[in-house]
Design a protein around this motif. Structure first.
Motif, PDB file in Angstrom:
ATOM      1  N   LEU A  60     -10.117   4.734 -10.875  1.00  0.00           N
ATOM      2  CA  LEU A  60      -8.843   4.031 -10.817  1.00  0.00           C
ATOM      3  C   LEU A  60      -8.889   3.045  -9.658  1.00  0.00           C
ATOM      4  CD1 LEU A  60      -6.002   4.090 -12.263  1.00  0.00           C
ATOM      5  CD2 LEU A  60      -5.261   5.175 -10.162  1.00  0.00           C
ATOM      6  N   LEU A  61      -9.434   1.899  -9.915  1.00  0.00           N
ATOM      7  CA  LEU A  61      -9.532   0.830  -8.928  1.00  0.00           C
ATOM      8  C   LEU A  61     -10.143   1.275  -7.602  1.00  0.00           C
ATOM      9  CD1 LEU A  61      -6.056  -0.856  -9.368  1.00  0.00           C
ATOM     10  CD2 LEU A  61      -8.147  -1.322 -10.591  1.00  0.00           C
ATOM     11  N   PRO A  62     -11.231   2.059  -7.639  1.00  0.00           N
ATOM     12  CA  PRO A  62     -11.805   2.431  -6.350  1.00  0.00           C
ATOM     13  C   PRO A  62     -12.452   1.184  -5.752  1.00  0.00           C
ATOM     14  CG  PRO A  62     -13.284   3.074  -8.102  1.00  0.00           C
ATOM     15  CD  PRO A  62     -12.095   2.434  -8.760  1.00  0.00           C
ATOM     16  N   ALA A  63     -12.794   0.262  -6.604  1.00  0.00           N
ATOM     17  CA  ALA A  63     -13.400  -0.997  -6.200  1.00  0.00           C
ATOM     18  C   ALA A  63     -13.328  -1.848  -7.447  1.00  0.00           C
ATOM     19  CB  ALA A  63     -14.849  -0.777  -5.811  1.00  0.00           C
ATOM     20  N   LEU A  75     -11.780   9.359 -13.396  1.00  0.00           N
ATOM     21  CA  LEU A  75     -10.583   9.411 -12.545  1.00  0.00           C
ATOM     22  C   LEU A  75     -10.794   8.644 -11.254  1.00  0.00           C
ATOM     23  CD1 LEU A  75      -9.643  13.167 -12.960  1.00  0.00           C
ATOM     24  CD2 LEU A  75      -8.277  11.213 -13.713  1.00  0.00           C
ATOM     25  N   ALA A  76     -11.977   8.815 -10.709  1.00  0.00           N
ATOM     26  CA  ALA A  76     -12.271   8.109  -9.460  1.00  0.00           C
ATOM     27  C   ALA A  76     -12.372   6.603  -9.707  1.00  0.00           C
ATOM     28  CB  ALA A  76     -13.567   8.609  -8.862  1.00  0.00           C
ATOM     29  N   GLU A 133      -2.869  14.860  -9.596  1.00  0.00           N
ATOM     30  CA  GLU A 133      -3.359  13.973 -10.649  1.00  0.00           C
ATOM     31  C   GLU A 133      -3.046  12.509 -10.350  1.00  0.00           C
ATOM     32  OE1 GLU A 133      -5.034  15.153 -13.318  1.00  0.00           O
ATOM     33  OE2 GLU A 133      -4.873  17.123 -12.349  1.00  0.00           O
ATOM     34  N   PRO A 134      -3.866  11.597 -10.825  1.00  0.00           N
ATOM     35  CA  PRO A 134      -3.589  10.176 -10.605  1.00  0.00           C
ATOM     36  C   PRO A 134      -2.393   9.680 -11.407  1.00  0.00           C
ATOM     37  CG  PRO A 134      -5.572  10.458 -11.926  1.00  0.00           C
ATOM     38  CD  PRO A 134      -5.154  11.822 -11.492  1.00  0.00           C
TER      39      PRO A 134
END
Lengths: 453, 453
Positions: free
Chosen positions: B4-7, B1-2, B59-60
């Motif tokens: 999602l384009l965290p970088a 989940l993390a 939720e994302p």
């Protein structure tokens, strides 16, 4: 001449130009995340001034020249998105946040009225309410605003505290008020003193409270100083100090504030984001007792710069404190609900749209995505701590290593002294792109650069 | 989940997402400049809150959902680039300015030190110097900073004036200072009073000087009020008042300031840009005698929001007034010329990069391009004035026309009362996309909307 894109109507030339700029930016982003790229191509100011023609001219440039200027600007920029950039409390580049900021620039409007920013004003309303719920204020009630940075948010808090106790100060100034005293830890951010100087309170009226070895404010020293005589009106507790990352004991501080009827502010510019983490939010236990909270999503939540919120428990106070009823902007006979015109809550007249980046990132990650991101940063910190705690040679840290680091450009970390401690590296982990390997690299690199000293 | 384009590292998914957002933005731009499009798709706050799901979730969301959110946000946004948007002092959208702002977001850094923003700090240096040359200070000497809006720039000026006369106020606060008085025209911007309230001077210490029929400050009334007794420390003359667009007589005011040794500030947030026009700059004759000048390129020069400069004649004063020597940021043992670390000149700690938009637009247009753009806006104003001066029915203007205008969405103009005058439309021409035909349209539209009243 004035026709050089003063405005456009979808003509091919303009669209091609914008797309070319986007292509340059996309290439820069790919490069920034590549560990083989240097964090910085460093040059001294006088060198850099001479490396390019940065002067402003009378005559227009061509669009090709403009593209060249864009490339040159990025060539010498610091790659703050780089996984090995640890220099500030704000690091990393989130792609949804970036997209949101591009949209914000395109919408090019102003937060002061619902009239010119209907969606953004509503999103600010929704987001501030959510943040107040997370702080723990019942039903998310209260007030707040996004301001241009934590220093201004802290200054607003001090302004509100003074107005709450002495509302006549707005018209009559400090001559109507007794000698005040504000209190904050010796490790707190310098903006508390800057605010006191600006507000006409004076830096000598900011009493620095002793911190313990770990950097936390000592409550007994706070109470002792409050009793010294001047009128106590403001205590700023810090949740995440700038240098040590310490969390002041908020419950003990709130008991003292309640006892002496003093406004309690929590400067959570750095540490406020821990409220998003079920595992770590205990460090801010008691924050719900505060009268105001600074919380900068542009730090540990990696929202692009700037995004700083001031949350206030009492409704209506911001408006009463700052309003001047400008009748050309906040007309009382408007045809919609005036409570959505936020401009008179602020000292700013025009106010940049800082909300959309945070709102869109929150949608993309969800609360649980932000939580995971913050938990990961704290895990990396723990890893770093464990790796260096028994390692030799870490007392001797000098600015010369920093200078070499910039010149080599491989990584960036900040340094400073604190109290009786000499210069040391302040390792900040808020970059969502960093991994365990980057931490290992950093340690090796510091040792390599310091080897022959 | 993390994840999602965290970088990212140039993966196709991320690049496609960014390009899709850009496509949405380019389509929005084309639409904004189309006169057939409505300026606003207006809805009341409660309606708009219900028209879309704006709430933040645990939720994302998917990237497709994020694109939908972007489209919805733009659907209800005000098209400030529209050639018939005349509602604020800042209107229009310049394509080079927009490209520059996209680059600024991508570089995502902070103006406080050369270390993290080498190019931007140099460009600010170069641009401020150029603006001081244009004001007429010899060799462009002096100081300055870009701040988050004209209200803050004006507040900085007041802060500097107070510090210049009573430097001990920084440490000791207003209790060390006699009762002060600041002076400004009754038509001046409300930020002067906001600043006085915040700085602990109090709004009652801001003396409002009478203006003549055309909205210009009356110098004789200024001198009369200065002699009334309190310590005069600050005069704010206005170059381009908010409602009438009047220019105070700067030479006469500067003579009085010199005679009584009072800091002269010129609030040219709106009218300062006329300095770029050889034809119109005489309206600011005497500005070179000021101690400080506010000049907002985000108004008549159409730089994207925000871009406001405070220019100061005396070097070093800003630093002395605001510095707190934070040793984690402005280390004195750095390896480069410290005069490029600008952070301690400001009350802000972090400061957004507002310079690049102005600098890149200046490169693209050249000084003569800005001049042509400003001359054109003034020509349109004259055209409007001539068209309506003998037209009937222009006394009767009510908010109800404004409400209809928003609901129809065809154009947007602001309105307000002033003194004994009832509500009237305040027509602002700073939109570089507007033509003579748009002015004609506006007049017809106001009459059409008011027809059955």
């Amino acid at each position: 001449l004035a026709d050089l894109l003063p405005a456009m109507d979808g003509d091919t030339k303009t669209m091609t130009f914008l797309q070319e700029v986007v292509d340059i930016l996309l290439a820069y982003i790919v490069e920034s995340f590549d560990r083989e790229t240097k964090v910085v191509d460093f040059h001294y100011p006088n060198e850099l001034l001479q490396m390019n023609n940065w002067e402003l001219q009378d005559e227009p440039a061509t669009l090709d020249d403009i593209l060249i200027s864009c490339r040159a600007t990025l060539k010498y920029a610091i790659k703050t998105a780089h996984p090995r950039y640890f220099n500030q409390l704000s690091t990393g580049l989130d792609m949804v946040g970036l997209a949101a900021d591009w949209l914000t620039s395109t919408a090019n409007t102003n937060m002061f009225t619902y009239e010119v920013a209907p969606v953004f004003v509503l999103l600010e309303y929704v987001t501030l309410k959510k943040m107040r719920e997370i702080i723990g204020w019942s039903d998310g009630r209260g007030d707040g605003i996004f301001s241009p940075g934590g220093a201004i948010s802290n200054m607003y808090a001090m302004l509100l505290a003074r107005f709450k106790m002495f509302p006549e100060v707005k018209e009559k100034g400090m001559s109507s008020v007794p000698r005040l005293a504000a209190f904050t830890s010796e490790h707190s951010h310098f903006s508390i003193k800057k605010g006191a100087a600006a507000l006409g309170i004076g830096t000598e009226s900011v009493i620095c409270i002793k911190a313990d070895e770990s950097g936390k404010l000592i409550p007994a020293d706070l109470e002792r100083r409050i009793l010294e005589g001047f009128v106590p009106f403001f205590v700023s507790a810090t949740a995440g100090t700038t240098v040590y990352g310490a969390f002041d004991p908020l419950i003990a501080i709130s008991d003292i504030c309640k006892k002496y009827n003093v406004w309690m502010h929590v400067d959570g510019a750095w540490g406020g984001s821990l409220l998003m983490s079920r595992r770590h939010r205990w460090k801010l236990d008691g924050v719900e007792r505060a009268n105001s909270v600074t919380w900068n999503p542009h730090k540990m939540m990696s929202v692009p710069l700037q995004c700083s919120a001031l949350l206030v428990r009492e409704e209506g106070l911001m408006q009463n404190c700052n309003q001047m009823h400008a009748c050309y902007l906040f007309q009382q006979d408007k045809h919609y609900d005036l409570s959505y015109d936020t401009g008179d809550k602020a000292l700013q007249c025009g106010r940049h749209v800082d909300i959309f980046k945070l709102w869109l990132m929150w949608r993309a990650k969800g609360t649980i995505g932000f939580e995971a991101q913050i938990d990961k940063c704290l895990e990396l910190s723990e890893y770093l701590y464990n790796k260096i705690k028994d390692r030799e040679g870490y007392e001797m840290v000098a600015p010369v290593i920093k200078a070499r680091m910039m010149e080599y450009g491989t990584t960036m970390v900040s340094y400073q002294p604190q109290g009786d401690k000499v210069n040391f590296f302040r390792m900040v982990i808020s970059n969502p792109a960093a991994t365990f390997e980057d931490i290992d690299f950093l340690i090796e690199e510091i040792e390599r650069l310091g080897q022959d000293l």
